[in-house]
Scaffold this motif. Structure first.
Motif, short mmCIF file in Angstrom:
data_model
loop_
_atom_site.label_atom_id
_atom_site.label_comp_id
_atom_site.label_asym_id
_atom_site.label_seq_id
_atom_site.Cartn_x
_atom_site.Cartn_y
_atom_site.Cartn_z
N LYS A 409 0.85 -1.20 0.00
CA LYS A 409 0.00 0.00 0.00
C LYS A 409 0.88 1.24 0.00
O LYS A 409 1.82 1.35 0.79
N GLY A 410 0.57 2.17 -0.88
CA GLY A 410 1.34 3.40 -0.97
C GLY A 410 2.41 3.38 -2.04
O GLY A 410 2.94 4.44 -2.42
N TYR A 411 2.77 2.19 -2.56
CA TYR A 411 3.70 2.13 -3.68
C TYR A 411 3.03 2.73 -4.92
O TYR A 411 1.82 2.65 -5.07
N GLN A 412 3.83 3.29 -5.79
CA GLN A 412 3.28 4.00 -6.95
C GLN A 412 3.76 3.36 -8.25
O GLN A 412 4.95 3.08 -8.42
N ARG A 413 2.82 3.09 -9.13
CA ARG A 413 3.20 2.53 -10.43
C ARG A 413 4.00 3.55 -11.22
O ARG A 413 3.67 4.73 -11.24
N VAL A 414 5.07 3.07 -11.88
CA VAL A 414 5.92 3.93 -12.69
C VAL A 414 6.02 3.37 -14.11
O VAL A 414 5.64 2.23 -14.38
N SER A 415 6.55 4.18 -14.99
CA SER A 415 6.58 3.86 -16.41
C SER A 415 7.51 2.69 -16.72
O SER A 415 8.64 2.63 -16.21
N VAL A 416 7.05 1.80 -17.58
CA VAL A 416 7.86 0.70 -18.10
C VAL A 416 7.76 0.74 -19.62
O VAL A 416 6.67 0.83 -20.18
N SER A 417 8.91 0.67 -20.30
CA SER A 417 8.91 0.70 -21.77
C SER A 417 9.95 -0.28 -22.29
O SER A 417 10.57 -1.02 -21.53
N GLY A 418 10.15 -0.27 -23.60
CA GLY A 418 11.01 -1.26 -24.22
C GLY A 418 10.24 -2.55 -24.39
O GLY A 418 9.04 -2.54 -24.69
N ASP A 419 10.90 -3.68 -24.19
CA ASP A 419 10.23 -4.98 -24.28
C ASP A 419 9.54 -5.27 -22.96
O ASP A 419 9.95 -6.13 -22.18
N ALA A 420 8.46 -4.52 -22.71
CA ALA A 420 7.82 -4.55 -21.40
C ALA A 420 6.45 -5.21 -21.43
O ALA A 420 5.59 -4.92 -20.61
N SER A 421 6.25 -6.11 -22.38
CA SER A 421 4.92 -6.69 -22.57
C SER A 421 4.46 -7.52 -21.38
O SER A 421 3.26 -7.76 -21.23
N GLN A 422 5.37 -7.95 -20.54
CA GLN A 422 5.01 -8.79 -19.41
C GLN A 422 5.51 -8.22 -18.08
O GLN A 422 5.74 -8.96 -17.14
N SER A 423 5.66 -6.89 -18.03
CA SER A 423 6.29 -6.27 -16.86
C SER A 423 5.45 -5.15 -16.27
O SER A 423 4.75 -4.44 -16.98
N LEU A 424 5.54 -5.00 -14.97
CA LEU A 424 5.03 -3.85 -14.24
C LEU A 424 6.12 -3.38 -13.28
O LEU A 424 6.94 -4.18 -12.83
N ALA A 425 6.10 -2.09 -12.95
CA ALA A 425 7.07 -1.57 -11.99
C ALA A 425 6.40 -0.59 -11.04
O ALA A 425 5.48 0.14 -11.43
N PHE A 426 6.87 -0.59 -9.79
CA PHE A 426 6.31 0.25 -8.74
C PHE A 426 7.46 0.84 -7.92
O PHE A 426 8.50 0.20 -7.75
N LEU A 427 7.24 2.03 -7.39
CA LEU A 427 8.24 2.71 -6.57
C LEU A 427 7.68 2.92 -5.18
O LEU A 427 6.57 3.42 -5.01
N SER A 428 8.47 2.54 -4.17
CA SER A 428 8.04 2.71 -2.79
C SER A 428 8.27 4.15 -2.33
O SER A 428 9.05 4.88 -2.95
N PRO A 429 7.64 4.57 -1.22
CA PRO A 429 7.87 5.93 -0.72
C PRO A 429 9.32 6.20 -0.34
O PRO A 429 9.77 7.34 -0.36
N ASP A 430 10.08 5.13 0.00
CA ASP A 430 11.49 5.33 0.35
C ASP A 430 12.44 4.94 -0.79
O ASP A 430 13.59 4.56 -0.57
N ASN A 431 11.93 5.03 -2.02
CA ASN A 431 12.75 4.92 -3.22
C ASN A 431 13.27 3.51 -3.49
O ASN A 431 14.38 3.34 -3.99
N GLU A 432 12.47 2.52 -3.20
CA GLU A 432 12.77 1.15 -3.62
C GLU A 432 11.93 0.82 -4.85
O GLU A 432 10.72 1.06 -4.87
N LEU A 433 12.57 0.26 -5.86
CA LEU A 433 11.90 -0.09 -7.10
C LEU A 433 11.53 -1.57 -7.08
O LEU A 433 12.38 -2.43 -6.80
N VAL A 434 10.27 -1.88 -7.38
CA VAL A 434 9.81 -3.26 -7.48
C VAL A 434 9.42 -3.53 -8.93
O VAL A 434 8.66 -2.77 -9.53
N ILE A 435 9.94 -4.63 -9.47
CA ILE A 435 9.61 -5.04 -10.83
C ILE A 435 8.95 -6.41 -10.76
O ILE A 435 9.49 -7.35 -10.16
N PHE A 436 7.79 -6.53 -11.37
CA PHE A 436 6.99 -7.75 -11.38
C PHE A 436 6.88 -8.17 -12.85
O PHE A 436 6.30 -7.45 -13.66
N PHE A 437 7.49 -9.31 -13.20
CA PHE A 437 7.44 -9.68 -14.62
C PHE A 437 7.47 -11.19 -14.80
O PHE A 437 7.70 -11.95 -13.86
N ALA A 438 7.22 -11.62 -16.05
CA ALA A 438 7.18 -13.03 -16.37
C ALA A 438 7.90 -13.28 -17.69
O ALA A 438 7.89 -12.44 -18.59
#
Length: 472
Positions: A409-438
Motif C-alpha cells: 500500500k502506498g507504492y506507486q506505479r511507474v513507467s515501463v517501456s522497451g520490451d515490457a509486454s510482461q512487466s510492471l514496476a512500482f516505486l516505494s515511498p522510500d525509493n525502492e523499485l519493485v519489478i513484477f514480470f514473467a
C-alpha cells in the motif's frame, strides 16, 4: 544458479561497483518445478530483451491486494489440523513470510461459493429490518475473517451482495435462471433477466438501504469494520446462483435517491462503490452513473471484474477523480494450470496499466476440484484435499505472492517501456523499485533492465515469474 549481470559500462560510470549494487537487489523466481526461489547474482552475457523503467513518470498509488472470504473455503479448512490452518492463513496474510494481503472482499448473504443460498433477512414484508440477522455468518465467514485479522489486524474489508433478500425481487428467488439441463431455455434470457430485479418501488429500495445499514452495524458489533459497500455483484449477470440484474439507470437512481443520502447522514465514513461491474459496456454503466453529478458525488470508485476489463480504460481516462479496483480475479476451470497462472499475470498487468489501485483474487482456498454448489469448477490459490487432509499451493498463489509480497500500500506505479509486454514496476515511498514480470516463452531469456544510471540483467527460466526489489 541463476544470473544477474550489471552492465559495467553503465554501473562503473556512475561510480557504483557490482558487488555494492548487487547487495541492493532482492530477486525471487518461480518456475513450475521450483516455486519461490531466492536467487543470487553473477555476471551474464548479452541480453535478449531490454526493459526500461522511468521512475520520474508516476501513476496511481496502490491501495490494496487480497482475495475473498467465502463459506466453502472456510469449511474445507476445518478438515485440517489447527497447525495446517495457521500455515494457510500465515501464507496469505503474514507480511514477512506470506502474501501480506491487506484488503479482502466478503459477500453480503450468499455468494456462489456459499454452502447454500441465504440472505440476512428472509422474513417477507419486514421492511423495517427488525428480524435482520448475521447469525449464519458467525459459523463460517466471521471466524474466517477474524482468523485473518489476528495475523493482519489492519486488514481492510469491503462487501457486496450477490442478491437482495428473495422477497424483495420480482421473481422471489435468489437466482436468475435454472441450469440449462433442468429446462432453462436460452431463448427466454430477456424474460429471465426482466424478473431477476429488485422491486424498484420506494418502500423496497428504502428497506434495502436499511439492510445494508444493519449489515454494517452488525459486523461492527462483531469487531469487523467494513469500510466500503459495492452496490451489486455483477449487475449484468443473469446466473444460476444468487444474482440480481440492474441497469445503469437503476443503479444511478438508487445511489442518488436512496443509498447515497442515507449513507451520508448515517454512515459518512463508509465508501459507496459502483461495482462490481461485469459489463464491458462503459456507456451503460460507468458513464450513465458517473456523468450524473448528483449520483457521482456519493461514489468513491468503480470496481470491475470479468468483462469489465473492456470498460476500465475509458473509466481511467474519463473519471480521474474516482478510484478503480479489480474486484474478482477470473476463476479458471478448477485445473489450476500453469497456463492459466500466466493468463492471470497478464490480467494483473492489464488492470494496473489501466489505473486500478487494488487487485482482488477470488477464492483464496477451496476443496479439491473447486466445484461450486451449482456445479462450476473454479481455481483457487490453495487447494485442500479434505480426504487426505493435505493442501497444496496452486501456481496462482505464487503469481499473487510475487505481486503482494513486494508491492505494498502506498507504492506507486511507474513507467515501463522497451520490451515490457510482461512487466510492471512500482516505486516505494522510500525509493525502492519493485519489478513484477514473467517470461512466458518456451526458452530461457536474458532480460536487461535500465533505471536511470542503474542497469542489470537476469537470465529468466522459460515459463517463470519474477519479482525484483532494487534500492535506488
Amino acid at each position: 544458479m541463476r544470473k544477474i549481470v550489471l552492465w559495467s559500462s553503465l554501473i562503473l560510470g556512475s561510480g557504483i561497483q557490482f558487488s555494492t549494487f548487487a547487495q541492493k537487489i532482492q530477486w525471487v523466481q518461480t518456475t513450475q518445478a521450483k516455486p519461490w526461489q531466492t536467487m543470487s547474482y553473477v555476471k551474464e552475457s548479452k541480453a535478449d530483451s531490454t526493459i526500461v523503467i522511468d521512475v520520474t513518470k508516476k501513476f496511481q498509488k496502490v491501495d490494496g491486494i487480497g482475495g475473498c472470504f467465502n463459506e466453502m473455503g472456510w469449511e474445507a479448512m476445518q478438515k485440517l489440523s489447527a497447525t495446517q490452518q495457521n500455515e494457510i492463513l500465515q501464507s496469505l496474510f503474514n507480511t514477512v513470510s506470506g502474501c501480506g494481503f491487506n484488503m479482502c472482499r466478503m459477500p453480503i448473504g450468499a455468494s456462489d461459493y456459499a454452502l447454500e443460498w441465504y440472505s440476512h433477512n428472509e422474513n417477507s414484508g419486514d421492511y423495517k429490518m427488525e428480524k435482520f440477522s448475521i447469525d449464519r455468518d458467525k459459523k463460517y465467514l466471521l471466524p474466517y475473517i477474524k482468523a485473518a485479522q489476528k495475523i493482519r489486524p489492519d486488514l481492510r474489508i469491503w462487501a457486496s451482495p450477490w442478491s437482495p433478500p428473495s422477497w424483495m425481487k420480482l421473481n422471489n428467488s435468489y437466482r436468475c435462471v435454472l441450469r440449462p439441463e433442468t429446462g432453462y431455455a436460452w431463448s427466454k434470457m430477456n424474460e429471465y433477466r426482466s424478473v431477476c430485479e429488485i422491486m424498484h418501488d420506494s418502500t423496497t429500495l428504502s428497506s434495502y438501504t436499511l439492510y445494508f445499514s444493519k449489515f454494517l452495524q452488525a459486523y461492527k458489533k462483531e469487531g469487523v469494520n467494513v469500510y466500503a459497500i459495492h452496490v451489486q455483484n455483477e449487475p449484468d449477470g443473469c446466473q444460476p446462483f444468487p444474482s440480481c440484474i440492474w441497469n445503469g439507470s437503476q443503479l444511478r437512481d438508487y445511489v442518488k435517491n436512496y443509498m447515497g443520502p442515507f449513507f451520508k447522514a448515517n454512515h459518512p465514513d463508509i465508501e459507496i462503490w459502483l461495482g462490481t461491474l461485469n459489463s464491458g459496456n462503459y456507456e451503460e454503466y460507468t458513464a450513465k452513473v458517473l456523468n450524473d453529478k448528483q449520483a457521482a458525488q456519493y461514489i468513491t470508485g468503480v470496481g470491475y471484474q470479468w468483462d469489465g476489463k473492456r470498460a476500465i480504460a475509458q473509466a481511467y481516462k474519463n473519471h480521474p477523480d474516482k478510484k478503480l479496483m479489480q474486484t474478482e480475479n477470473e476463476c479458471g476451470d478448477g485445473k489450476n494450470s500453469w497456463d492459466y497462472a500466466e493468463y492471470v499475470q497478464g490480467l494483473i498487468k492489464h488492470y494496473f496499466e489501466n489505473g486500478v489501485e487494488s487487485y482482488l483474487y477470488w477464492n483464496m482456498t477451496l476443496p479439491q476440484g473447486g466445484v461450486s454448489t451449482w456445479g462450476w469448477k473454479q481455481n483457487s490459490m490453495i487447494t485442500i484435499d479434505t480426504t487426505a487432509k493435505t493442501f497444496t499451493y496452486a501456481p496462482e498463489f505464487y503469481v499473487m505472492k510475487h505481486l503482494s509480497a513486494f508491492v505494498k500500500k502506498g507504492y506507486q506505479r511507474v513507467s515501463v517501456s522497451g520490451d515490457a509486454s510482461q512487466s510492471l514496476a512500482f516505486l516505494s515511498p522510500d525509493n525502492e523499485l519493485v519489478i513484477f514480470f514473467a517470461n512466458k516463452s518456451d526458452k530461457a531469456k536474458v532480460y536487461a533492465f535500465k533505471s536511470g544510471k542503474n542497469a542489470w540483467s537476469t537470465k529468466a527460466e522459460p515459463h517463470s515469474f519474477h519479482s525484483f526489489k532494487v534500492k535506488l
